[in-house]
Design an enzyme around this catalytic site. Sequence first.
Site, PDB file in Angstrom:
ATOM      1  CB  SER A 158      -0.762   0.081   0.978  1.00  0.00           C
ATOM      2  OG  SER A 158      -1.513   1.129   1.696  1.00  0.00           O
ATOM      3  CE1 TYR A 202      -5.088  -1.819   4.551  1.00  0.00           C
ATOM      4  CE2 TYR A 202      -3.486   0.199   4.120  1.00  0.00           C
ATOM      5  CZ  TYR A 202      -4.514  -0.609   3.729  1.00  0.00           C
ATOM      6  OH  TYR A 202      -4.848  -1.315   2.206  1.00  0.00           O
TER       7      TYR A 202
END
Length: 282
Positions: free
Chosen positions: A165, A178
């Site tokens: 990501s 995350y």
Amino acid sequence: MLSFNENLQGKVAVVTGGGGVLCGEMARELAQHGVKVAVLSRKQENAQGVVDEITAQGGKAIAVACDVLSKESIEEADRQIREHYDGYDILINGAGGNHPDAATSEEHFHSESLDNDGIKTFFDLTEEGLKHVFHLNYIGTVLSTQVFMKSMLHRESPVVINISSMSAPSPMTKVLSYSSAKAGIDNFTQWLAVHMAKENVRCNAIAPGFFLTSQNRNMLLDENGAYTDRSNKIIGQTPMERLGNAEDLLGTLVWLSDHKMSGFVTGVTVPVDGGFMAYSGV
Ligand code: NAD
């Protein structure tokens, strides 16, 4: 679909999170190149929807339920897939996502918010919430790799593709666990590439920029379907001035999957982000 890649024909791929938006698109693309795909999803019916689309197009795929938070569940999925295929060439570790219990409600902390029950600060994040998101995105990838890679070792040119990501190289605000987990994915990608190099297993990652999917819909769109302030901020920081479409990932997927195209590429994370990572903001 990209132009047909005959190098991928007859290969077998396992795609975790394959019932989701980005990895469902990846599963469909691989099948178009003649790859036999095991589409894994926590809920069997989500994987089955993707499999039905693949088989309707003449492709080969099976749907298998698999919770990447449970090694037993992954092992059971592996057992079921091996009833159909005798090994795997491509593993895509796509299962992942966010949860509000592991994210602050504000970008920046102000001490007066300690007295405001409506604001979730860093100090309110629960151990359970933090662990859940970290385990889903990091431990789930490591456990899946442990289980599925054993059936890849005898193949000619096995490849693992993790999903990272833009929150990995520099963390996004709010989504603490995350971001830490995806940074861990980049690190694991390098670690595994080195560890497995003598066995000719390549390991790389794709780092998508910002794509509208199920896991971030509430963050990117308001109740009327309009972009939120956060979406506008993201697009403002993206030189190509748009969110990504799932198809934007497919060229990189095929390139990394094909040993003839990327056989000397291992240990890298490829950003597919419209220039987000390159842009300093000024
Ligand atoms: P999505 O919600 O459509 O897909 C995520 C999938 O993971 C879903 O099918 C979900 O059921 C599955 N999943 C969740 N928990 C699971 C579990 N315990 N076991 C097995 N599967 C589980 O979202 P997406 O955006 O397509 O996400 C795919 C991957 O891409 C994720 O790893 C995500 O972190 C990553 N990613 C997405 C974006 C984006 O902008 N959408 C950006 C960067 C990275």
